[in-house]
Write a protein that holds these residues in place. Structure first.
Motif, PDB file in Angstrom:
ATOM      1  N   GLY A  85     -75.551  -4.849 -33.173  1.00 18.56           N
ATOM      2  CA  GLY A  85     -74.717  -5.821 -32.715  1.00 18.56           C
ATOM      3  C   GLY A  85     -73.478  -5.258 -32.125  1.00 18.56           C
ATOM      4  O   GLY A  85     -72.696  -5.958 -31.296  1.00 18.56           O
ATOM      5  N   GLN A  86     -73.237  -4.102 -32.616  1.00 18.66           N
ATOM      6  CA  GLN A  86     -71.708  -3.547 -32.396  1.00 18.66           C
ATOM      7  C   GLN A  86     -71.908  -2.667 -30.879  1.00 18.66           C
ATOM      8  O   GLN A  86     -73.277  -2.033 -30.838  1.00 18.66           O
ATOM      9  N   ARG A  87     -71.308  -2.716 -30.049  1.00 17.83           N
ATOM     10  CA  ARG A  87     -71.297  -1.781 -28.818  1.00 17.83           C
ATOM     11  C   ARG A  87     -71.216  -0.277 -29.384  1.00 17.83           C
ATOM     12  O   ARG A  87     -70.553   0.146 -30.203  1.00 17.83           O
ATOM     13  N   VAL A  88     -71.869   0.667 -28.617  1.00 16.70           N
ATOM     14  CA  VAL A  88     -71.950   2.230 -29.095  1.00 16.70           C
ATOM     15  C   VAL A  88     -71.335   2.929 -27.697  1.00 16.70           C
ATOM     16  O   VAL A  88     -71.887   2.815 -26.547  1.00 16.70           O
ATOM     17  N   LEU A  89     -70.335   3.800 -28.378  1.00 18.49           N
ATOM     18  CA  LEU A  89     -69.949   4.720 -27.341  1.00 18.49           C
ATOM     19  C   LEU A  89     -70.456   6.036 -27.764  1.00 18.49           C
ATOM     20  O   LEU A  89     -70.286   6.424 -28.684  1.00 18.49           O
ATOM     21  N   TRP A  90     -71.501   6.398 -26.815  1.00 21.76           N
ATOM     22  CA  TRP A  90     -72.139   7.670 -27.247  1.00 21.76           C
ATOM     23  C   TRP A  90     -71.331   8.852 -26.827  1.00 21.76           C
ATOM     24  O   TRP A  90     -71.036   8.883 -25.321  1.00 21.76           O
ATOM     25  N   ARG A  91     -70.971   9.750 -27.437  1.00 24.25           N
ATOM     26  CA  ARG A  91     -70.193  10.704 -26.978  1.00 24.25           C
ATOM     27  C   ARG A  91     -71.053  12.002 -27.305  1.00 24.25           C
ATOM     28  O   ARG A  91     -71.564  12.380 -28.379  1.00 24.25           O
ATOM     29  N   PHE A  92     -71.228  12.791 -26.187  1.00 26.80           N
ATOM     30  CA  PHE A  92     -72.065  14.108 -25.953  1.00 26.80           C
ATOM     31  C   PHE A  92     -71.354  15.298 -26.000  1.00 26.80           C
ATOM     32  O   PHE A  92     -70.496  15.293 -24.864  1.00 26.80           O
ATOM     33  N   ALA A  93     -70.948  15.980 -26.896  1.00 24.54           N
ATOM     34  CA  ALA A  93     -69.887  16.887 -26.850  1.00 24.54           C
ATOM     35  C   ALA A  93     -70.275  18.373 -26.834  1.00 24.54           C
ATOM     36  O   ALA A  93     -71.690  18.576 -27.179  1.00 24.54           O
ATOM     37  N   GLN A  94     -69.593  19.367 -26.116  1.00 24.88           N
ATOM     38  CA  GLN A  94     -70.115  20.640 -25.817  1.00 24.88           C
ATOM     39  C   GLN A  94     -69.556  21.711 -26.992  1.00 24.88           C
ATOM     40  O   GLN A  94     -70.360  22.773 -27.366  1.00 24.88           O
TER      41      GLN A  94
END
Length: 289
Positions: A85-94
């Motif tokens: 139920g929480q928002r997800v900030l998806w972080r894709f790192a290099q």
């Protein structure tokens, strides 16, 4: 007039920015099985589709008879289930090593910019562009004000958790770029992570030839997981000379003549030695001083 369908996966924000030379090198690095033509004979579009095919191949399901070894305790799944139920900030790192250190310190400097506004309770899931791409950890925003964002680090996944397995469980391809996920996608992803932790599946990998200076995707994966499992990601150093120089660390496999060995990923990790580039060169050429 409708254009003929020439792309199986459509535009990809990462691979569509690469030239043929980079895509061909990526195909060789990954030693992709079932590649019908030599990469050098394929068009750029065919190369991108082949890479995306390899990333979206169904992951093997849990096996009761495979002796799966996972050396570290998984995060309690009840804790993750409570985050639904929480928002997800998806972080894709290099950058692999910098991302590891930022995770351990819940470093807000590693967060994306204000294009992605944050609020208390938001989750930050961090993945890294290894081969296969891995989910590394989860943070939660505990304070979000105009000039201050504070994070609580909830979990680091030292046991491998590849995106391909999460995609197989959600039925959706995860983005290879940083973005705020829609709420239904957030909930499906958290459920898939919880399920993957509760019922881990084997991950088979061909590491390929070990060479000094190698930066293949599979070797970046092994370096990342070896550091996490040894607990040295905050101050990574060479296991031989013990020098601290994270930008020059490499994964070494002392298995000459076994480049095509197809093993469960933990078997590769257990054989991995973390070396600086100098010690790695000497390991492959003992006459080098």
């Amino acid at each position: 007039m409708a254009l003929p369908a020439i792309r199986r996966h459509g535009f990809d924000p990462v691979y569509d920015r690469m030239d043929r030379a980079t895509l061909i090198a990526l195909c060789h690095d990954r030693a992709m099985p079932g590649l019908g033509s030599r990469p050098e004979h394929m068009t750029r579009r065919e190369l991108i589709d082949a890479i995306l095919d390899s990333e979206s191949s169904p992951a093997p399901g849990p096996s009761d008879d495979y002796p799966l070894r996972r050396p570290h305790q998984w995060v309690p799944t009840a804790r993750l289930s409570a985050l639904t139920g929480q928002r997800v900030l998806w972080r894709f790192a290099q950058a692999t090593l910098g991302t590891l250190r930022a995770l351990e310190h819940a470093d807000t400097a590693a967060l994306p910019d204000d294009r992605f506004p944050r609020r208390a309770g938001d989750l930050v899931l961090t993945a890294v562009n290894t081969s296969p791409a891995l989910l590394l950890g989860i943070d939660q925003v505990v304070q979000a004000k105009a000039e201050t964002t504070a994070l609580e680090h909830l979990a680091t996944f030292s046991n491998p958790l590849p995106l391909t397995q999460l995609e197989a469980r959600t039925g959706n391809r995860l983005p290879r770029a940083t973005q705020l996920l829609a709420m239904p996608d957030s909930n499906r992803l958290l459920a898939a992570v919880t399920d993957a932790l509760a019922t881990p599946a084997p991950i088979f990998l061909t590491a390929g030839d070990c060479a000094a200076g190698a930066s293949k995707g599979s070797y970046r994966t092994l370096l990342t997981l070896a550091l996490l499992q040894s607990g040295t990601q905050e101050e990574p150093m060479c296991q031989v000379c013990e020098r601290y120089n994270p930008s020059r660390l490499e994964a070494h496999l002392d298995r000459p003549g076994t480049e095509d060995l197809h093993l469960e990923i933990q078997d590769h990790i257990d054989d991995t030695v973390v070396l600086c580039s100098d010690c790695h060169a000497m390991a492959h050429n003992p006459t080098v001083q």
